[in-house]
Design a protein around this motif. Sequence first.
Motif, PDB file in Angstrom:
ATOM      1  N   ARG A 211     -25.650 -72.510 -28.299  1.00 23.00           N
ATOM      2  CA  ARG A 211     -26.754 -71.535 -28.296  1.00 23.00           C
ATOM      3  C   ARG A 211     -26.886 -70.819 -29.639  1.00 23.00           C
ATOM      4  N   PHE A 212     -25.764 -70.559 -30.297  1.00 20.06           N
ATOM      5  CA  PHE A 212     -25.762 -69.828 -31.565  1.00 20.06           C
ATOM      6  C   PHE A 212     -25.446 -70.792 -32.712  1.00 20.06           C
ATOM      7  N   THR A 213     -26.021 -70.502 -33.879  1.00 15.89           N
ATOM      8  CA  THR A 213     -25.747 -71.281 -35.088  1.00 15.89           C
ATOM      9  C   THR A 213     -25.498 -70.336 -36.250  1.00 15.89           C
ATOM     10  N   ILE A 214     -24.354 -70.504 -36.898  1.00 15.87           N
ATOM     11  CA  ILE A 214     -24.032 -69.709 -38.082  1.00 15.87           C
ATOM     12  C   ILE A 214     -24.344 -70.528 -39.319  1.00 15.87           C
ATOM     13  N   SER A 215     -24.853 -69.863 -40.350  1.00  9.88           N
ATOM     14  CA  SER A 215     -25.135 -70.528 -41.621  1.00  9.88           C
ATOM     15  C   SER A 215     -24.982 -69.516 -42.749  1.00  9.88           C
ATOM     16  N   ARG A 216     -24.973 -70.004 -43.961  1.00 10.03           N
ATOM     17  CA  ARG A 216     -24.817 -69.106 -45.113  1.00 10.03           C
ATOM     18  C   ARG A 216     -25.688 -69.581 -46.257  1.00 10.03           C
ATOM     19  N   ASP A 217     -26.102 -68.616 -47.076  1.00 10.01           N
ATOM     20  CA  ASP A 217     -26.852 -68.895 -48.292  1.00 10.01           C
ATOM     21  C   ASP A 217     -26.078 -68.240 -49.427  1.00 10.01           C
ATOM     22  N   ASN A 218     -25.307 -69.037 -50.142  1.00  9.69           N
ATOM     23  CA  ASN A 218     -24.444 -68.477 -51.176  1.00  9.69           C
ATOM     24  C   ASN A 218     -25.235 -67.828 -52.313  1.00  9.69           C
ATOM     25  N   ALA A 219     -26.424 -68.350 -52.591  1.00 10.54           N
ATOM     26  CA  ALA A 219     -27.242 -67.783 -53.665  1.00 10.54           C
ATOM     27  C   ALA A 219     -27.679 -66.359 -53.330  1.00 10.54           C
ATOM     28  N   LYS A 220     -27.752 -66.048 -52.038  1.00 10.04           N
ATOM     29  CA  LYS A 220     -28.183 -64.718 -51.600  1.00 10.04           C
ATOM     30  C   LYS A 220     -27.040 -63.886 -51.041  1.00 10.04           C
ATOM     31  N   SER A 221     -25.823 -64.426 -51.090  1.00  4.66           N
ATOM     32  CA  SER A 221     -24.657 -63.732 -50.519  1.00  4.66           C
ATOM     33  C   SER A 221     -24.949 -63.262 -49.096  1.00  4.66           C
ATOM     34  N   THR A 222     -25.535 -64.149 -48.323  1.00  9.34           N
ATOM     35  CA  THR A 222     -26.005 -63.806 -46.979  1.00  9.34           C
ATOM     36  C   THR A 222     -25.497 -64.816 -45.967  1.00  9.34           C
ATOM     37  N   VAL A 223     -25.075 -64.310 -44.833  1.00 11.78           N
ATOM     38  CA  VAL A 223     -24.702 -65.152 -43.702  1.00 11.78           C
ATOM     39  C   VAL A 223     -25.650 -64.827 -42.547  1.00 11.78           C
ATOM     40  N   TYR A 224     -26.020 -65.866 -41.815  1.00  6.32           N
ATOM     41  CA  TYR A 224     -26.994 -65.738 -40.731  1.00  6.32           C
ATOM     42  C   TYR A 224     -26.360 -66.119 -39.396  1.00  6.32           C
ATOM     43  N   LEU A 225     -26.947 -65.606 -38.340  1.00  3.56           N
ATOM     44  CA  LEU A 225     -26.578 -66.029 -36.993  1.00  3.56           C
ATOM     45  C   LEU A 225     -27.871 -66.226 -36.202  1.00  3.56           C
ATOM     46  N   GLN A 226     -28.215 -67.482 -35.970  1.00  2.00           N
ATOM     47  CA  GLN A 226     -29.372 -67.805 -35.145  1.00  2.00           C
ATOM     48  C   GLN A 226     -28.910 -67.828 -33.697  1.00  2.00           C
ATOM     49  N   MET A 227     -29.526 -67.003 -32.878  1.00  2.00           N
ATOM     50  CA  MET A 227     -29.126 -66.874 -31.479  1.00  2.00           C
ATOM     51  C   MET A 227     -30.282 -67.297 -30.588  1.00  2.00           C
ATOM     52  N   ASN A 228     -30.077 -68.348 -29.840  1.00  2.00           N
ATOM     53  CA  ASN A 228     -31.084 -68.870 -28.916  1.00  2.00           C
ATOM     54  C   ASN A 228     -30.593 -68.757 -27.482  1.00  2.00           C
ATOM     55  N   SER A 229     -31.511 -68.889 -26.542  1.00  2.00           N
ATOM     56  CA  SER A 229     -31.174 -68.843 -25.110  1.00  2.00           C
ATOM     57  C   SER A 229     -30.301 -67.632 -24.794  1.00  2.00           C
ATOM     58  N   LEU A 230     -30.718 -66.489 -25.270  1.00  4.05           N
ATOM     59  CA  LEU A 230     -29.909 -65.284 -25.122  1.00  4.05           C
ATOM     60  C   LEU A 230     -29.773 -64.882 -23.662  1.00  4.05           C
ATOM     61  N   LYS A 231     -28.597 -64.325 -23.349  1.00  6.93           N
ATOM     62  CA  LYS A 231     -28.265 -63.890 -22.006  1.00  6.93           C
ATOM     63  C   LYS A 231     -27.944 -62.393 -22.021  1.00  6.93           C
ATOM     64  N   PRO A 232     -28.056 -61.740 -20.893  1.00  5.55           N
ATOM     65  CA  PRO A 232     -27.707 -60.310 -20.866  1.00  5.55           C
ATOM     66  C   PRO A 232     -26.279 -60.040 -21.359  1.00  5.55           C
ATOM     67  N   GLU A 233     -25.377 -60.963 -21.105  1.00  5.98           N
ATOM     68  CA  GLU A 233     -23.995 -60.770 -21.549  1.00  5.98           C
ATOM     69  C   GLU A 233     -23.818 -60.904 -23.058  1.00  5.98           C
ATOM     70  N   ASP A 234     -24.867 -61.275 -23.774  1.00  2.00           N
ATOM     71  CA  ASP A 234     -24.817 -61.278 -25.243  1.00  2.00           C
ATOM     72  C   ASP A 234     -25.101 -59.890 -25.817  1.00  2.00           C
ATOM     73  N   THR A 235     -25.458 -58.952 -24.965  1.00  4.62           N
ATOM     74  CA  THR A 235     -25.738 -57.590 -25.416  1.00  4.62           C
ATOM     75  C   THR A 235     -24.491 -56.971 -26.045  1.00  4.62           C
ATOM     76  N   ALA A 236     -24.629 -56.520 -27.283  1.00  2.90           N
ATOM     77  CA  ALA A 236     -23.493 -55.982 -28.032  1.00  2.90           C
ATOM     78  C   ALA A 236     -23.979 -55.521 -29.393  1.00  2.90           C
ATOM     79  N   VAL A 237     -23.104 -54.840 -30.105  1.00  2.02           N
ATOM     80  CA  VAL A 237     -23.320 -54.592 -31.523  1.00  2.02           C
ATOM     81  C   VAL A 237     -22.672 -55.745 -32.281  1.00  2.02           C
ATOM     82  N   TYR A 238     -23.438 -56.350 -33.178  1.00  2.00           N
ATOM     83  CA  TYR A 238     -22.967 -57.515 -33.933  1.00  2.00           C
ATOM     84  C   TYR A 238     -22.614 -57.096 -35.360  1.00  2.00           C
ATOM     85  N   TYR A 239     -21.472 -57.579 -35.810  1.00  4.93           N
ATOM     86  CA  TYR A 239     -20.958 -57.277 -37.144  1.00  4.93           C
ATOM     87  C   TYR A 239     -20.632 -58.574 -37.879  1.00  4.93           C
ATOM     88  N   CYS A 240     -20.617 -58.492 -39.196  1.00  3.62           N
ATOM     89  CA  CYS A 240     -20.120 -59.614 -39.987  1.00  3.62           C
ATOM     90  C   CYS A 240     -19.092 -59.093 -40.985  1.00  3.62           C
TER      91      CYS A 240
END
Length: 120
Positions: A66-95
């Motif tokens: 359901r989730f996919t992590i990726s990174r863009d080194n040129a932008k010093s950025t990491v991503y988290l694509q979250m699909n098919s979200l469920k109520p139990e995914d409710t949280a504060v997300y940190y990296c």
Amino acid sequence: QVQYMESGGGLVQPGGSLRLSCVASGFTFTTYMMAWYRQAPGKEREVVATITSSDGVTYADSVKGRFTISRDNAKSTVYLQMNSLKPEDTAVYYCNAPGVLSAGTRRTYWGQGTQVTVAS
């Protein structure tokens, strides 16, 4: 100074999608593994996904497929694509980069996180 700036959270209905972003600074982004974590109310913070400097990835069983992590080194950025979200995914997300530690306390750094709420 090491800093993490998470964004992209919000309120989404079950089955919906969100894309989280985390801009990191203060260290050599390209050489470190990055990780996404989440902490739900009353629960311990848990690792959701990791990505190495060579793009090797791991996922918690609860988000595999359901989730996919990726990174863009040129932008010093990491991503988290979250699909098919469920109520139990409710949280504060940190990296962070788990290997980047404070010289004094030897603890990892944390940003302010971004709130994800999955509800109808």
